[in-house]
Enzyme design. Structure first.
Site, PDB file in Angstrom:
ATOM      1  N   GLU A 267      -0.190  -4.835  13.166  1.00 44.27           N
ATOM      2  CA  GLU A 267      -1.299  -4.836  14.143  1.00 44.27           C
ATOM      3  C   GLU A 267      -2.304  -5.943  13.855  1.00 44.27           C
ATOM      4  O   GLU A 267      -2.878  -6.532  14.780  1.00 44.27           O
ATOM      5  CB  GLU A 267      -1.990  -3.461  14.175  1.00 44.27           C
ATOM      6  CG  GLU A 267      -3.000  -3.173  13.100  1.00 44.27           C
ATOM      7  CD  GLU A 267      -2.419  -2.939  11.705  1.00 44.27           C
ATOM      8  OE1 GLU A 267      -3.211  -2.846  10.744  1.00 44.27           O
ATOM      9  OE2 GLU A 267      -1.175  -2.836  11.577  1.00 44.27           O
TER      10      GLU A 267
ATOM     11  N   HIS B  82       1.124  -4.779   7.791  1.00 47.01           N
ATOM     12  CA  HIS B  82       0.219  -4.447   8.893  1.00 47.01           C
ATOM     13  C   HIS B  82       0.505  -5.345  10.106  1.00 47.01           C
ATOM     14  O   HIS B  82      -0.175  -6.351  10.324  1.00 47.01           O
ATOM     15  CB  HIS B  82      -1.239  -4.607   8.457  1.00 47.01           C
ATOM     16  CG  HIS B  82      -1.754  -3.448   7.664  1.00 47.01           C
ATOM     17  ND1 HIS B  82      -2.385  -2.371   8.245  1.00 47.01           N
ATOM     18  CD2 HIS B  82      -1.721  -3.200   6.332  1.00 47.01           C
ATOM     19  CE1 HIS B  82      -2.724  -1.500   7.310  1.00 47.01           C
ATOM     20  NE2 HIS B  82      -2.328  -1.976   6.134  1.00 47.01           N
TER      21      HIS B  82
ATOM     22  N   CYS C 296       1.923   1.001   6.825  1.00 42.11           N
ATOM     23  CA  CYS C 296       1.322   1.052   5.490  1.00 42.11           C
ATOM     24  C   CYS C 296       1.253   2.489   4.958  1.00 42.11           C
ATOM     25  O   CYS C 296       2.266   3.057   4.584  1.00 42.11           O
ATOM     26  CB  CYS C 296      -0.043   0.365   5.505  1.00 42.11           C
ATOM     27  SG  CYS C 296      -0.611  -0.099   3.841  1.00 42.11           S
TER      28      CYS C 296
END
Length: 263
Positions: free
Chosen positions: A240, A238, A134
């Site tokens: 994660e 994202h 990001c």
């Protein structure tokens, strides 16, 4: 004396066994404490999903605090095996890529900007395996000579809602992946769905990088080196958040980052 020698040897061997798991640095963020208890009180943090994703992938997470000393930053980089440049709320100061701030940009965090770019320069010098996410994706692009659209509304035909108000693993839109790319090599898919939490997006891509994934409205979602000398993967979404919630495709990205660490 002999007992102490054997004890030291065992402790060293135990350390080596633990150390075989790669240490993955996570660039941190700064946030002002808004509880009202202290004035001008800042906190260093990362979202827990980065930690969870690294643990699930078999690494040791290590938060890298923001400092203003280049020698300390160099020591931070020397003591990790790979790095994730994390996301964050503050927009990057557009003066860094030669533009004035637009009405749709948020106030920059100059302390974090300085740190992120210094950290990125040193990581690039050391050729540490790198994943950028990001805001980190945007830092990586700008560092190498690229620019940003300061808001997706400034880009032609960018009609998707890229700044979702949703759960962390909500699949917001599809992306198309170039088969001749590191990302494809990891995922073995030409199309995947990803989450989306950003209002700025890469505009100009520097010559040394190539676009390897785009959203269906043309937003640049991933870039890589054309001629890579080390592992470098830069993504706008994202992973994660998705990996922490058992998305196997996204977990593969973190496993590959860890695999790339040279023993």
């Amino acid at each position: 004396m002999e007992i102490n020698i054997w004890q030291d040897a065992l402790e060293l061997e135990s350390f080596k066994l633990v150390r075989r798991k790669p240490i993955i640095g996570i660039s941190s963020n700064l946030v002002i404490d808004e509880s009202g208890r202290f004035k001008d009180f800042w906190r260093t943090y990362v979202n827990e999903d980065y930690v969870t994703a690294i643990l699930k992938a078999g690494g040791i997470p290590f938060i890298i605090p923001i400092v203003d000393d280049k020698e300390v930053i160099r020591a931070q980089v020397e003591n990790i095996d790979a790095i994730i440049f994390s996301g964050g709320e503050a927009d990057i100061n557009p003066a860094i890529y030669g533009e004035e701030i637009s009405e749709r940009s948020t106030a920059p965090n100059n302390k974090r900007d300085w740190f992120d770019f210094e950290l990125a320069k040193i990581v690039k010098e050391f050729k540490k395996p790198t994943l950028t996410v990001c805001r980190g994706h945007q830092v990586a692009n700008i560092l190498r000579g690229g620019t940003l659209h300061q808001d997706t509304s400034y880009a032609n035909n960018m009609h998707l809602t890229h700044n979702q108000q949703s759960t962390p693993d909500f699949l917001a839109h599809e992306i198309k992946i170039d088969k001749d790319s590191l990302l494809y090599d990891i995922l073995k898919k030409e199309e995947i769905w990803v989450n989306s939490f950003h209002h700025q997006v890469v505009k100009d891509v520097p010559e040394m990088l190539k676009v390897t994934a785009v959203a269906t409205d043309g937003a640049i979602e991933a870039v890589e080196y054309k001629d890579p000398e080390y592992f470098f993967l830069s993504v706008q979404w994202h992973p994660e958040m998705m990996a922490a919630r058992d998305n196997e495709d996204m977990l593969k990205i973190f496993k590959r980052l860890i695999k790339e660490v040279k023993e």
